[in-house]
Enzyme design. Structure first.
Site, mmCIF file in Angstrom:
data_model
loop_
_atom_site.group_PDB
_atom_site.id
_atom_site.type_symbol
_atom_site.label_atom_id
_atom_site.label_comp_id
_atom_site.label_asym_id
_atom_site.label_seq_id
_atom_site.Cartn_x
_atom_site.Cartn_y
_atom_site.Cartn_z
ATOM 1 N N HIS A 61 0.817 -1.207 0.000
ATOM 2 C CA HIS A 61 0.000 0.000 0.000
ATOM 3 C C HIS A 61 0.854 1.263 0.000
ATOM 4 O O HIS A 61 0.501 2.266 -0.627
ATOM 5 C CB HIS A 61 -0.923 -0.007 1.218
ATOM 6 N N SER A 77 -7.973 4.437 -3.452
ATOM 7 C CA SER A 77 -8.915 3.388 -3.058
ATOM 8 C C SER A 77 -9.097 3.345 -1.548
ATOM 9 O O SER A 77 -8.194 3.701 -0.787
ATOM 10 C CB SER A 77 -8.394 2.029 -3.530
ATOM 11 N N HIS A 78 -10.278 2.910 -1.137
ATOM 12 C CA HIS A 78 -10.534 2.536 0.250
ATOM 13 C C HIS A 78 -11.376 1.273 0.231
ATOM 14 O O HIS A 78 -12.435 1.188 0.861
ATOM 15 C CB HIS A 78 -11.219 3.676 1.009
ATOM 16 N N ASN A 79 -10.856 0.277 -0.506
ATOM 17 C CA ASN A 79 -11.621 -0.938 -0.770
ATOM 18 C C ASN A 79 -11.764 -1.830 0.455
ATOM 19 O O ASN A 79 -12.882 -2.199 0.846
ATOM 20 C CB ASN A 79 -10.957 -1.739 -1.893
ATOM 21 N N GLN A 102 -10.369 3.525 9.897
ATOM 22 C CA GLN A 102 -10.363 4.794 10.595
ATOM 23 C C GLN A 102 -11.779 5.338 10.780
ATOM 24 O O GLN A 102 -12.712 4.907 10.119
ATOM 25 C CB GLN A 102 -9.534 5.820 9.804
ATOM 26 N N ASP A 113 0.020 15.260 4.388
ATOM 27 C CA ASP A 113 -1.147 14.620 4.977
ATOM 28 C C ASP A 113 -0.735 13.354 5.716
ATOM 29 O O ASP A 113 0.230 12.682 5.344
ATOM 30 C CB ASP A 113 -2.142 14.269 3.864
ATOM 31 N N SER A 129 -5.483 7.721 12.573
ATOM 32 C CA SER A 129 -6.539 8.669 12.945
ATOM 33 C C SER A 129 -6.603 9.777 11.899
ATOM 34 O O SER A 129 -5.580 10.242 11.394
ATOM 35 C CB SER A 129 -6.250 9.268 14.318
ATOM 36 N N ASN A 156 -2.820 5.533 -7.622
ATOM 37 C CA ASN A 156 -2.849 4.598 -6.507
ATOM 38 C C ASN A 156 -2.924 3.188 -7.066
ATOM 39 O O ASN A 156 -3.588 2.948 -8.073
ATOM 40 C CB ASN A 156 -4.078 4.916 -5.644
#
Length: 770
Positions: A59, A105-107, A251, A279, A324, A550
């Site tokens: 990742h 992605s946030h798969n 998160q 970030d 977080s 990504n």
């Protein structure tokens, strides 16, 4: 290696012992652990092991993809930063303005906690944009789910859409475009890709690279908790029955805090007190600190006991790996520190000094004056020290079966069945209206949305204070990529560009989110490599460089991998909002309809890979639909030329569902019927004419008095034809050729088929958690 004058880092008394077994549990291989020990000349501390585990995860490091990603075209006159150099891609659009954009992605998080997984995906991608000094002006998303007949899928869809809507609506950025597909291939492993687009003045771009030794390091934003620990490694493994136990790796987001963080950060950048900013996304403080040090060629000393936390007895290991949300790492000159703190305090946010920029390239971490980690940022960096692999490849065996398909294996449609087939396709989840989805999003906040989701191939956003805008689109048909990875990826790029062109834009550049299965499986890696080649071919042909993106591997579930899905996020420039924005809705009865296409290819005899073949005949077979890149370039050039004349009333590309679905959608968007008369070669199947998805075709309309000027406008563009096919009229929809009516239906029956699928599936009684 660490500076010889520095003390040797030690694990805290209660920390677990670092062993090869621990390394493997952290997702590292035995060989990688050996490399770490050899590099350090000692056993890593437990904190250091955690840092390596996330920074060398797929990742964060792209270790199984970086070699291939470097082959993509990543240069062009519009690019303001090199691909991968900053938090997001950045292109210039003239008048001193730049567009920052990225898709991620946030798969995996969305598979186990759909609401928070999707919400934090939106929050994270927006932070990548405003850390560059750009104000987010638009959000897009690209979603994939299993069959709508599944309770679990409906639960996931409901949670994901609410998560995107609640976070985006509260944050105050319009969600203006996207795409949603349903297929059994995504059962158990949904894809949730989020894109953000922002504007920045070229002389106000913020960098992630610190410039000066002695500058001070602040953590700003929310407090740190235990949510999201090991989220990066969770995203680098397959979904399984045990994934439900990894909800702590998801998160929890707070859009209201993020809104404060946005305003405070842009103010701090504007007043000139930010030297560098990063970030905290995947891997939290770990990724932000090591990536900043690597990009700036500097070291960093951090005191983790100074980090504001919201949970008791947090360890340095937990603090470093926490994901977080709503946090940033900011570097500033010591003389600017008080002003920086004041800016964030005015927005009621933490700004806590936790460290200093140092000589060398090591990041040193202290806990109550005890050195718990001392690592060279270059050895953790994906561009230098992290492992880079090229995996074994093998052409998937299933392609022998799918490519053996011949259209004669299925019955052609007839004048008696074609109308029912069109209704069936319009009701198919992949073609049916997505109004149920986008009506949960605020599409008009900030009042710059010129064309939003629904009646257009791409969204158009106004650049405030000018007559110009941006055309934005995400796109990918994973079925095409499954059937032909190289051509399928070419189509993903070309269709996203074609959508932008149909909306009146000139494609400028892309970002991507590459969703694939386990790269250690040779068939998956072959598919990935082929898709990269296809993406590169199309981007080179269209002149749309890749600005970054990504890679999301390990998108698998117990029954296999998802369709390979290289999602494309395309940004285009609209130079004149008074004449150029074009929707997919027909405008006025009497307008003349044309099909723009490559010469001799108005109606290719091609049903391969189509929604018609999948839905009506229940076959995923054949090749990807026809595409020739030179033809695609010419068709897009012709469409831009026509739109620039100011005579085009509507434009809509032929894609899912073929020509008949394309025409029906434009009729429904404009609430006007159509009378279509085609001239078809005798050897072409009727279903190929109506429902085939051959690429590089666009339906458009002009007012009757502009019809004679169409051929003149495109006469100098070689290889392209504009064939008259009919007229906009009344409330009836009709397609005929050779004196036979093949499709005939009133608009209201087409509308019922198109509009009701998702609402009927997602009523309150059916939204049950599996």
């Amino acid at each position: 290696m660490s500076d010889s004058d520095s003390p040797t880092p030690t694990s805290l008394p209660n920390a677990p012992e670092t062993t090869p077994e621990q390394a493997i549990e952290h997702g590292l291989t035995e060989e990688e652990y050996t490399w770490i020990v050899d590099h350090l000349g000692r056993t890593p501390t437990f904190v250091e092991l955690g840092i390596y585990s996330v920074m060398w995860s797929e990742h964060c490091s792209y270790k199984n993809s970086l070699a291939l990603l470097k082959t993509l075209p990543n240069e062009g006159p519009a690019l303001l930063v090199a691909a991968g150099e900053e938090n997001a891609g950045l292109v210039g659009i003239g008048e001193g303005l730049g567009v920052a954009f990225k898709v991620e992605s946030h798969n995996h998080p969305s598979a186990v906690a759909p609401y928070q997984g999707a919400a934090t995906g939106v929050g994270g991608i927006h932070r990548d944009i405003f850390t560059m000094g750009a104000r987010p002006i638009a959000a897009l998303n690209s979603l994939r789910f299993g069959s709508l007949e599944s309770d679990r899928v409906r639960y996931l869809l409901d949670g994901v859409v609410r998560g995107i809507g609640d976070y985006g609506n509260s944050f105050g950025v319009p969600t203006v475009a996207g795409d949603v597909y349903f297929d059994d291939a995504y059962e158990g492993n949904p894809l949730v890709n989020a894109m953000s687009v922002g504007l920045v003045k070229e002389d106000a771009i913020a960098s992630a690279a610190p410039q000066h030794t002695g500058s001070v390091v602040y953590i700003v934003g929310a407090s740190t908790g235990r949510d999201g620990i090991h989220g990066a490694t969770f995203a680098s493994e397959e979904i399984s029955e045990e994934s439900e136990d990894k909800r702590p790796s998801v998160q929890v987001g707070d859009p209201f805090t993020e809104k404060l963080l946005l305003e405070a950060t842009l103010e701090a950048i504007d007043v000139g007190v930010v030297e560098a900013i990063q970030d905290m996304g995947a891997a939290g403080i770990t990724s932000s600190s090591f990536e900043m040090s690597a990009s700036g060629g500097c070291g960093m000393e951090l005191h983790l006991d100074r980090v504001p936390v919201r949970e008791s007895q947090m360890t340095p290991y937990e603090i470093m790996l926490s994901e977080s949300q709503e946090r940033m790492l900011v570097v500033c000159d010591p003389d600017d520190a008080d002003q920086l703190v004041d800016v964030y305090a005015r927005w009621d946010l933490h700004a806590e000094r936790i460290g200093t920029i140092t000589d060398g390239t090591n990041v040193q971490l202290y806990w109550n004056e005890t050195l718990v980690a001392d690592l060279d940022a270059r050895h953790l960096d994906s561009g230098s020290g992290a492992p880079v692999y090229e995996r074994e490849t093998k052409r998937p065996a299933y392609l022998e079966t799918t490519r053996a398909f011949h259209p004669d294996e299925v019955a052609d449609c007839t004048p008696d069945t074609a109308t029912d087939m069109l209704h069936t396709l319009l009701a198919a989840p992949n073609i049916a209206s997505k109004r149920w989805v986008f009506e949960q999003y605020d599409t008009m906040v900030r009042t710059n949305t010129v064309v939003g989701p629904g009646p257009s191939d791409a969204a158009v956003i106004r650049i405030k204070g000018t007559d110009r805008g941006l055309a934005l689109k995400t796109d990918c048909n994973g079925r095409y990529v499954y059937l032909n990875p190289r051509k399928g990826a070419e189509i993903a790029v070309c269709e996203s560009a074609r959508n932008v062109v149909c909306a009146g834009g000139k494609p400028v550049a892309i970002t991507n989110c590459l969703n694939f299965g386990n790269p250690y499986k040779p068939e998956v890696y072959w598919t990935f490599a082929e898709a990269i080649k296809g993406m590169g071919n199309a981007c080179t042909a269209l002149g749309t460089p890749v600005t970054g993106g990504n890679v999301s591997f390990y998108n698998e579930h117990p029954d296999g991998a998802v369709y390979p899905t290289p999602t494309i996020g395309m940004v285009g420039r609209v130079d004149d909002l008074h004449t150029q924005p074009t929707t997919a809705a027909v405008q006025t009865p009497g307008d003349r309809l044309f099909l723009l296409h490559p010469d001799g290819q108005a109606y290719p005899n091609d049903i391969d890979g189509s929604e018609y073949l999948a839905t009506v005949h229940e076959q995923i077979a054949g090749d990807a639909p026809r595409l020739v890149l030179d033809e695609e370039v010419a068709v897009q050039q012709a469409m831009r030329t026509l739109i620039n004349t100011g005579t085009v009333q509507h434009a809509h590309d032929v894609s899912d569902g073929g020509l008949a679905a394309c025409l029906a959608e434009s009729a429904l968007h404009g609430n006007c019927g159509m009378d279509i008369t085609l001239s078809i070669p005798e050897d072409v199947r009727a279903d190929a004419v109506l429902f085939g998805e051959a690429q590089s075709r666009i339906v458009f309309s002009v007012a009757e008095d502009h019809e004679p000027a169409i051929q003149e406008a495109i006469q100098d563009i070689e290889g392209v034809s504009a064939t008259p096919i009919g007229t906009v009229c009344g409330n009836e929809f009709r397609i005929t050729w050779a004196g036979i009516t093949w499709v005939e239906a009133p608009l209201h029956t087409l509308r019922a088929a198109h509009e009701n699928t998702l609402p009927n599936a997602m009523n309150a009684e059916q939204r049950t958690a599996a």
